[in-house]
Design an enzyme around this catalytic site. Structure first.
Site, PDB file in Angstrom:
ATOM      1  N   LYS A 286      29.107  80.534  23.737  1.00 51.95           N
ATOM      2  CA  LYS A 286      29.443  79.198  23.250  1.00 51.95           C
ATOM      3  C   LYS A 286      30.441  78.574  24.211  1.00 51.95           C
ATOM      4  CE  LYS A 286      27.084  79.890  19.444  1.00 51.95           C
ATOM      5  NZ  LYS A 286      26.245  80.939  20.015  1.00 51.95           N
ATOM      6  N   ASP A 287      30.375  77.275  24.339  1.00 53.88           N
ATOM      7  CA  ASP A 287      31.156  76.579  25.347  1.00 53.88           C
ATOM      8  C   ASP A 287      32.600  76.384  24.917  1.00 53.88           C
ATOM      9  OD1 ASP A 287      31.147  75.327  27.923  1.00 53.88           O
ATOM     10  OD2 ASP A 287      31.329  73.416  26.902  1.00 53.88           O
TER      11      ASP A 287
END
Length: 654
Positions: A286-287
């Site tokens: 996930k960013d």
């Protein structure tokens, strides 16, 4: 570039509390951290504005750690301060990478994405279809005695004053570099209990025993960055304490994180727990610039130990603990559920309704987003193309040569040195951080020599090397899909490809009515795919010929770089699409509650019915390997490139 009409929308963005906290980061990280990995990221476009109505419309991986980047912040500001927009005029636009079409007919409107990182929330969807939520901090109770976790009696050896000093040390709230706890009754057993209590209550601290003036003291200090740590334990070298047989070997938990990417989060957890990062597993990355909720598994670390981290870690929360007999595997997820707020929107209620209905009913073109291709004047797909052409001098040149645009100061100096001397040792001296791709390649050239670029390039981690050729595949795919939609529109036609199981077959004339555009797939070029039978199949061949590549021979001399290819749906229809338009006055206030807000009982701020700003809150679920930015692009009818956005809206950065 054509000037974009912005009507009455102010392009000076208010500086929210998140922006102030990350002011230095924003100027560089907007460029250097746009690492969207399929839909498992918090897609990073910052402002979006309606393009002209007639618009048809990778990052080179620098792997320095966050701590190293912070140490180098000041050194990045040398030289003439060029405006962010001026630097980004050399970057890519959507049309440069084949993103040129829309499928909806509504008129676009403008808005701001990620006014605050908390405006973008991602919840992972597991392979069983369950959406991950953080809603429980409790620790499971074992049927057997928990030998590894200390008892409350153990914690009693620390006085309240000791605990306060240790907490302040762990949170860097004072200037102390260590805390000394006198062992009043000096026995080995007593010292062991104190060591155990400190490490359990304060996982970021390490301890050692010292003699001072004839007395024994337990010295607590920060573990991170120290070489003399306790020996790291692994699966083949377990801890002394036994692990109950009835307990699964893996502790699964939900990780809630803010403004951190997944690998950074794992590295922080491993430092505080004094274990290696490779004992953690997860289904997708996930960013950073988002709030994300995902499942993590860790080998033989107790839930109680993990729960203690909630007391000392910023921007993380761990919960929903359970013990299982298996780790997690990349790609096992079913997708992600997004909650996105677009602030300061200009669309009318009718425009918004049309846009969101179209997103729900038709969907969006499943383009690879801009983050796949980099942000500088040397796109990652160009390097990938040179690798496939076996042109290794060009690969080296593209990675190391000076380039216009926004980069960290030390990278600019390294490139200048390389251009001047072609001396890998001299260029490497300009890099205080050696783990970036440039540093790795230079080390490889030092080791293997300038005449063995292939081996030098091989020092770069495999995933990073493959990123370049995957970028080229994505570049071809985007261009071909735009041609396909321009030629045949939004209907299935004879010669298109559809999947039957894992096998691609052509649609025959007599079967065309059995399929819709949502069934159609297009190939990423490779040696194990077939191509459409209509004119788009020939367009693939022509594009590769223009790039000096043979579509019939996508095998490379080096096995790693042989492309087998794959298939990808050309239109994605999001699931669970919902939306609401809300009014607000204060750009700093949240417009919805997060999992953590709900756990902490925080109420949603009361919003005015006639606020001076309007925001579109949208929710939707996407399968893996799709980009949320492309869904938002379809709603707003905007160009998501950093180049376009910074040209339109940069005054707030200055």
């Amino acid at each position: 570039m054509e000037t974009v009409e912005t009507n009455s929308v102010s392009l000076k963005r208010p500086r929210s509390e998140d922006d102030v906290a990350n002011a230095d980061e924003i100027k560089r990280q907007k460029i250097l951290e746009k690492s969207e990995t399929e839909n498992d990221s918090g897609q990073n476009i910052e402002t979006v504005t309606q393009p002209p109505e007639d618009m048809k419309n990778e990052i080179i991986p620098n792997e320095e750690s966050e701590e190293q980047e912070e140490e180098l912040e000041d050194s990045d500001e040398d030289g003439d301060p060029e405006s962010f927009a001026d630097m980004m005029k050399h970057g890519l636009t959507e049309s440069d990478v084949g993103i040129t079409k829309f499928v909806s007919s509504h008129k676009g409107f403008s808005g701001i994405l990620k006014e605050r990182y908390s405006d973008f929330v991602v919840h992972e969807i597991g392979k069983d279809g369950r959406v991950s939520h953080l809603d429980d901090f409790s620790v499971p109770v074992d049927d057997e005695v928990n030998f590894e976790d200390p008892s409350e009696e153990t914690f009693a050896v620390l006085s309240d004053e000791d605990k306060q000093r240790l907490e302040e040390l762990q949170l860097f709230k004072n200037k102390e570099t260590s805390v000394a706890i006198e062992v009043v009754e000096d026995t080995k057993e007593k010292r062991t209990v104190i060591h155990q209590a400190v490490k359990s209550l304060f996982p970021g601290l390490e301890t050692k025993t010292e003699d001072r003036d004839g007395k024994k003291y337990i010295i607590a200090y920060h573990a991170a960055g120290k070489k003399a740590l306790a020996k790291v334990r692994t699966a083949t070298d377990p801890r002394k304490h036994s692990w109950p047989k009835s307990r699964g070997s893996y502790c699964h938990f939900v990780l809630y994180k803010e403004n951190k990417d997944t690998m950074d989060a794992i590295n922080v957890l491993s430092k505080f727990l004094r274990v290696k990062p490779n004992i953690f597993s997860y289904m997708g990355t996930k960013d950073k610039r988002a709030i994300t909720v995902q499942e993590i598994a860790v080998l033989r670390i107790t839930a109680q130990r993990l729960a203690h981290l909630n007391k000392c870690l910023m921007n993380f929360k761990l919960g929903n603990f359970s013990y299982k007999n298996h780790p997690l595997k990349l790609g096992e997820l079913q997708g992600n559920h997004f909650t996105v707020v677009l602030r300061n929107i200009t669309g009318t209620d009718d425009q918004i309704e049309q846009a969101m209905h179209s997103l729900r009913e038709i969907g969006f073109i499943n383009y690879y987003g801009m983050q796949r291709f980099g942000t500088t004047a040397v796109p990652t797909y160009q390097i990938g193309r040179a690798i496939l052409q076996n042109n290794w001098n060009e690969v080296m040149d593209l990675i190391l040569k000076p380039r216009p645009g926004a980069e960290k100061g030390y990278l600019v100096k390294c490139r200048e040195e390389w251009a001047k001397t072609k001396d890998p040792a001299a260029a490497l001296k300009k890099l205080p951080v050696k783990r970036c791709v440039e540093g790795q390649l230079l080390r490889g050239l030092l080791k293997y020599g300038m005449k063995n670029i292939i081996s030098a390039f091989g020092i770069i981690p495999r995933n990073n090397r493959l990123m370049y050729i995957h970028s080229y595949q994505s570049y071809v795919w985007n261009n071909m899909v735009s041609k396909r939609i321009e030629e045949y529109g939004l209907r299935a036609v004879p010669g298109d490809l559809i999947l039957k199981g894992a096998t691609a077959v052509h649609i025959e004339e007599g079967d065309v009515d059995n399929y819709t555009i949502h069934d159609v797939v297009m190939p990423l070029p490779g040696f194990d795919v077939i191509y459409p039978k209509h004119k788009i199949g020939e367009a693939y061949r022509e594009m590769l010929i223009a790039d000096n590549l043979d579509i019939n021979n996508m095998r490379h001399k080096i096995r790693d770089y042989s492309l087998s290819g794959a298939y990808r749906k050309i239109i994605i229809r999001p699931q669970n699409v919902n939306w609401d338009v809300v009014a607000y006055d204060d750009p700093k206030i949240p417009l919805f509650t997060t999992d953590l807000d709900k756990l902490e009982g925080k109420p949603l701020p009361v919003l005015p019915t006639d606020g001076k700003f309007r925001a579109l809150k949208m929710e939707f679920s996407l399968p893996p390997s799709t980009y949320a930015t492309m869904a938002i692009r379809e709603v707003l009818k905007m160009d998501t490139s950093i180049k376009n956005q910074t040209q339109l809206n940069t005054t707030w950065l200055r």
